[in-house]
Design an enzyme around this catalytic site. Structure first.
Site, PDB file in Angstrom:
ATOM      1  N   SER A 127       0.986  -1.150   0.022  1.00  0.00           N
ATOM      2  CA  SER A 127       0.010  -0.137   0.036  1.00  0.00           C
ATOM      3  C   SER A 127       0.897   1.276   0.039  1.00  0.00           C
ATOM      4  O   SER A 127       1.556   1.583  -1.054  1.00  0.00           O
ATOM      5  CB  SER A 127      -0.932  -0.107   1.227  1.00  0.00           C
ATOM      6  OG  SER A 127      -1.997   0.850   1.099  1.00  0.00           O
ATOM      7  N   ASP A 253      -9.741  -5.154  -5.055  1.00  0.00           N
ATOM      8  CA  ASP A 253      -8.924  -3.913  -4.266  1.00  0.00           C
ATOM      9  C   ASP A 253     -10.006  -2.789  -4.233  1.00  0.00           C
ATOM     10  O   ASP A 253      -9.989  -2.225  -5.399  1.00  0.00           O
ATOM     11  CB  ASP A 253      -7.542  -3.885  -4.563  1.00  0.00           C
ATOM     12  CG  ASP A 253      -6.887  -3.000  -3.448  1.00  0.00           C
ATOM     13  OD1 ASP A 253      -7.473  -2.068  -2.769  1.00  0.00           O
ATOM     14  OD2 ASP A 253      -5.819  -3.147  -3.348  1.00  0.00           O
ATOM     15  N   HIS A 281      -7.726  -5.515  -0.595  1.00  0.00           N
ATOM     16  CA  HIS A 281      -6.451  -4.794  -0.298  1.00  0.00           C
ATOM     17  C   HIS A 281      -5.635  -5.545   0.311  1.00  0.00           C
ATOM     18  O   HIS A 281      -4.336  -5.593   0.452  1.00  0.00           O
ATOM     19  CB  HIS A 281      -6.721  -3.284   0.275  1.00  0.00           C
ATOM     20  CG  HIS A 281      -5.613  -2.555   0.059  1.00  0.00           C
ATOM     21  ND1 HIS A 281      -4.957  -2.185  -1.036  1.00  0.00           N
ATOM     22  CD2 HIS A 281      -5.120  -1.764   1.049  1.00  0.00           C
ATOM     23  CE1 HIS A 281      -4.030  -1.199  -0.585  1.00  0.00           C
ATOM     24  NE2 HIS A 281      -3.844  -1.089   0.712  1.00  0.00           N
TER      25      HIS A 281
END
Length: 301
Positions: A127, A253, A281
């Site tokens: 991320s 995601d 995610h």
């Protein structure tokens, strides 16, 4: 009298043997520090397990290196030295007042790698951590690193701008910043549903575990680092990356859409995408077995 002398001799012998046993004790640790100073008064928490080829992992926002618990368990037993670095402001690392931007994060990582004498590492980031490692390899020309791994990366531009029409809108970005400053606990509690591809992909206990990690972060660092991420555009520097790159991406995601992975794949010459069809995610826990085996495979190439 003789009995007293014998008793004293026995006590002395026991005491002496005890001291000798303590002095001969072989240390159980490998002598690796859990905290590394990156500048005066600022130490970062580091998890450092296993032996062999180094794999260095950078966490996402607002997590810490603790998020990689199941990667540590797996990789440290597969012939790798796996190192997790918690960025300043997060987890168990120091949380000083000051800058929380990608130059600072990259500089900190370089200090840690230098102090640990790491070479030819696989550097992975999740991320926001994906944006951090991209910034690191482009700023420092892949120093200490021979391969790059991106996991649901918030990159090359997490905020929609120009021709990059994916990611968060300007309006939502401003709303997010306000939430971090006025309703951080509620925001973090609501991340669980946004993190996964579908309900049930992770247990309530894992969801709570991740929430607890998120709450360890400095509120100030949470806001300032996400502000820096929203300002970051890595598209112009992707062509500088000359090392093999694996892009792990969940097809479901909601936070970093699949199209971002496609942009990265297009911009990084020696790269490929690993699809996680059943993940959102949180692919590193949603499909942990596949995640670990694909990372192992990439590291061994």
């Amino acid at each position: 009298m003789k009995k007293s002398i014998v008793a004293i001799a026995i006590l002395v012998s026991l005491f002496t043997n005890s001291l000798l046993a303590q002095s001969k004790r072989i240390p159980a640790s490998a002598g690796r520090a859990a905290y590394i100073e990156v500048e005066k008064g600022v130490k970062l928490h580091v998890t450092d397990l296993g032996e062999g080829q180094p794999i260095v992992l950078i966490h996402g926002w607002p997590l810490s290196d603790a998020m990689y618990e199941y990667q540590y368990q797996y990789l440290s037993r597969k012939g790798f030295r796996v190192i997790g670095i918690t960025l300043r402001g997060f987890g168990k690392s120091d949380k000083p007042y000051g800058r929380y931007d990608f130059d600072v994060f990259s500089d900190d990582i370089k200090v840690v790698l230098e102090k640990l004498k790491i070479q030819n590492a696989v550097l992975g980031g999740f991320s926001m951590g994906g944006a951090v490692v991209l910034h690191y390899v482009t700023k420092y020309d892949s120093a200490h690193v021979s391969k790059l791994a991106l996991f649901g990366a918030a990159a090359p531009s997490w905020k929609q701008r120009g021709e990059s029409a994916y990611g968060i809108t300007e309006e939502d970005a401003n709303g997010l910043l306000i939430q971090t400053m006025t309703a951080r606990e509620d925001f973090i509690a609501g991340l669980g549903s946004a993190f996964v591809g579908k309900e049930g992909n992770i247990s309530k206990n894992v969801e709570k575990w991740l929430e607890n990690i998120n709450l360890e972060a400095s509120p100030y660092a949470v806001t300032e680092s996400i502000r820096s991420l929203l300002e970051l555009d890595l598209r112009p520097v992707l062509s500088k990356i000359k090392i093999p790159t694996a892009i792990f991406q969940g097809t479901q995601d909601k936070l970093c859409p699949y199209q971002l992975a496609e942009e990265l794949n297009k911009g990084i010459k020696d790269s490929y995408i690993v699809k996680f069809e059943n993940s959102g995610h949180a692919l590193y826990v949603e499909e942990a077995e596949k995640f670990n085996s694909e990372l192992e495979k990439f590291a061994k190439k």
